[in-house]
Motif scaffolding. Sequence first.
Motif, PDB file in Angstrom:
ATOM      1  N   GLU A  88       4.280  90.517  -4.295  1.00  0.00           N
ATOM      2  CA  GLU A  88       4.953  90.172  -3.192  1.00  0.00           C
ATOM      3  C   GLU A  88       6.151  89.817  -3.572  1.00  0.00           C
ATOM      4  O   GLU A  88       7.854  90.175  -2.654  1.00  0.00           O
ATOM      5  CB  GLU A  88       4.972  88.537  -2.308  1.00  0.00           C
ATOM      6  CG  GLU A  88       4.871  87.058  -3.581  1.00  0.00           C
ATOM      7  CD  GLU A  88       2.966  87.343  -4.555  1.00  0.00           C
ATOM      8  OE1 GLU A  88       2.606  86.995  -5.082  1.00  0.00           O
ATOM      9  OE2 GLU A  88       2.487  88.487  -3.944  1.00  0.00           O
ATOM     10  N   ILE A  89       6.806  89.574  -4.620  1.00  0.00           N
ATOM     11  CA  ILE A  89       8.299  89.324  -5.277  1.00  0.00           C
ATOM     12  C   ILE A  89       8.799  90.642  -5.132  1.00  0.00           C
ATOM     13  O   ILE A  89      10.059  91.353  -4.915  1.00  0.00           O
ATOM     14  CB  ILE A  89       8.394  88.893  -7.141  1.00  0.00           C
ATOM     15  CG1 ILE A  89       7.903  87.859  -6.458  1.00  0.00           C
ATOM     16  CG2 ILE A  89       9.651  88.729  -7.152  1.00  0.00           C
ATOM     17  CD1 ILE A  89       8.639  86.511  -5.414  1.00  0.00           C
ATOM     18  N   LYS A  90       7.239  92.134  -5.767  1.00  0.00           N
ATOM     19  CA  LYS A  90       7.703  93.132  -5.722  1.00  0.00           C
ATOM     20  C   LYS A  90       8.678  93.784  -4.482  1.00  0.00           C
ATOM     21  O   LYS A  90       9.370  94.465  -4.257  1.00  0.00           O
ATOM     22  CB  LYS A  90       7.413  94.165  -5.687  1.00  0.00           C
ATOM     23  CG  LYS A  90       7.553  96.112  -6.878  1.00  0.00           C
ATOM     24  CD  LYS A  90       6.793  96.073  -6.855  1.00  0.00           C
ATOM     25  CE  LYS A  90       6.842  97.797  -7.661  1.00  0.00           C
ATOM     26  NZ  LYS A  90       6.035  98.596  -8.709  1.00  0.00           N
ATOM     27  N   GLU A  91       7.990  93.696  -3.362  1.00  0.00           N
ATOM     28  CA  GLU A  91       8.683  93.745  -1.894  1.00  0.00           C
ATOM     29  C   GLU A  91       9.636  93.531  -1.062  1.00  0.00           C
ATOM     30  O   GLU A  91      10.054  94.073  -0.956  1.00  0.00           O
ATOM     31  CB  GLU A  91       6.897  92.952  -1.080  1.00  0.00           C
ATOM     32  CG  GLU A  91       5.527  94.005  -1.012  1.00  0.00           C
ATOM     33  CD  GLU A  91       4.781  93.616  -0.325  1.00  0.00           C
ATOM     34  OE1 GLU A  91       5.092  92.625   0.911  1.00  0.00           O
ATOM     35  OE2 GLU A  91       4.013  93.925  -0.309  1.00  0.00           O
ATOM     36  N   LYS A  92       9.830  92.086  -1.855  1.00  0.00           N
ATOM     37  CA  LYS A  92      10.839  90.946  -1.531  1.00  0.00           C
ATOM     38  C   LYS A  92      12.375  91.713  -1.952  1.00  0.00           C
ATOM     39  O   LYS A  92      13.252  92.539  -2.203  1.00  0.00           O
ATOM     40  CB  LYS A  92      11.340  89.724  -1.698  1.00  0.00           C
ATOM     41  CG  LYS A  92      10.435  88.672  -0.899  1.00  0.00           C
ATOM     42  CD  LYS A  92      10.304  87.350  -1.357  1.00  0.00           C
ATOM     43  CE  LYS A  92       9.229  86.215  -0.961  1.00  0.00           C
ATOM     44  NZ  LYS A  92       9.017  85.463  -1.240  1.00  0.00           N
ATOM     45  N   LEU A  93      12.126  92.365  -3.293  1.00  0.00           N
ATOM     46  CA  LEU A  93      13.225  93.053  -4.162  1.00  0.00           C
ATOM     47  C   LEU A  93      13.585  94.535  -3.336  1.00  0.00           C
ATOM     48  O   LEU A  93      14.267  95.034  -3.153  1.00  0.00           O
ATOM     49  CB  LEU A  93      12.482  93.447  -5.853  1.00  0.00           C
ATOM     50  CG  LEU A  93      13.920  94.218  -6.427  1.00  0.00           C
ATOM     51  CD1 LEU A  93      15.472  93.142  -6.391  1.00  0.00           C
ATOM     52  CD2 LEU A  93      13.085  93.944  -7.831  1.00  0.00           C
ATOM     53  N   ILE A  94      12.182  94.933  -3.589  1.00  0.00           N
ATOM     54  CA  ILE A  94      12.720  96.933  -2.223  1.00  0.00           C
ATOM     55  C   ILE A  94      13.072  96.058  -1.542  1.00  0.00           C
ATOM     56  O   ILE A  94      14.160  97.332  -0.701  1.00  0.00           O
ATOM     57  CB  ILE A  94      11.185  97.344  -2.394  1.00  0.00           C
ATOM     58  CG1 ILE A  94      10.680  97.962  -3.769  1.00  0.00           C
ATOM     59  CG2 ILE A  94      11.259  98.383  -1.807  1.00  0.00           C
ATOM     60  CD1 ILE A  94       9.077  97.980  -4.532  1.00  0.00           C
ATOM     61  N   GLU A  95      13.117  95.958  -0.001  1.00  0.00           N
ATOM     62  CA  GLU A  95      13.347  94.786   1.026  1.00  0.00           C
ATOM     63  C   GLU A  95      14.892  95.051   0.922  1.00  0.00           C
ATOM     64  O   GLU A  95      15.756  95.458   1.742  1.00  0.00           O
ATOM     65  CB  GLU A  95      12.840  93.873   2.160  1.00  0.00           C
ATOM     66  CG  GLU A  95      13.095  93.936   3.447  1.00  0.00           C
ATOM     67  CD  GLU A  95      12.347  92.471   3.428  1.00  0.00           C
ATOM     68  OE1 GLU A  95      12.765  92.211   4.834  1.00  0.00           O
ATOM     69  OE2 GLU A  95      11.468  92.191   3.269  1.00  0.00           O
ATOM     70  N   ALA A  96      14.832  93.899  -0.494  1.00  0.00           N
ATOM     71  CA  ALA A  96      17.081  93.700  -0.577  1.00  0.00           C
ATOM     72  C   ALA A  96      17.024  94.921  -0.736  1.00  0.00           C
ATOM     73  O   ALA A  96      18.585  95.659  -0.451  1.00  0.00           O
ATOM     74  CB  ALA A  96      16.662  92.185  -1.692  1.00  0.00           C
ATOM     75  N   ALA A  97      16.563  95.626  -1.701  1.00  0.00           N
ATOM     76  CA  ALA A  97      17.964  96.822  -2.351  1.00  0.00           C
ATOM     77  C   ALA A  97      17.851  97.308  -0.941  1.00  0.00           C
ATOM     78  O   ALA A  97      19.093  98.206  -0.693  1.00  0.00           O
ATOM     79  CB  ALA A  97      16.581  97.592  -3.200  1.00  0.00           C
TER      80      ALA A  97
END
Length: 121
Positions: A88-97
Motif C-alpha cells: 500500500e505504501i508502494k502504491e501511494k508512492l507510485i501514484e504521487a510520483a
Amino acid sequence: MKYIINLFGYNVDCQLTVGNEGLHINILEDDQRALKQYLIRVLPKYGREVSSASSLQTLLELALDAEKTLEGRMAEPKLKLPYEFQPEIKEKLIEAASLQEMSATQLLIRIIEKKYQEIIG
C-alpha cells in the motif's frame, strides 16, 4: 504562476512571473538546495568534478556544459532500493510520483533530500 520545470533531469517547483521585460523564473531556496545536491550527485556520472563547496552557479555551468556534449539530456541515476515497501505504501508512492510526472525513485530521493535539509539546515 506555479509550474514544474525539468532542469538537467530534475523536476523543480518554480514560480513564473511575466513582466514588462519578459519572463522570470523564481525557485525557492529549499528547491535550489535540492537542485544543488542533485547536481553534486549526478555531474560526476558525466565526467565533471564537483565538490559540496561548489556554488550553484558553477554546478549549473558544468551541467550546461555536460548537456552540450551529450546527444540527449542528463538524467537521474537509476537506483535499486535495497529494501521493499509494504504494497500500500508502494502504491501511494507510485501514484504521487505519477501525479508529479517523475519516477517513484526520484520522488523518494526528493522527499529524503527535503527532510535532510529540514534537519541539517
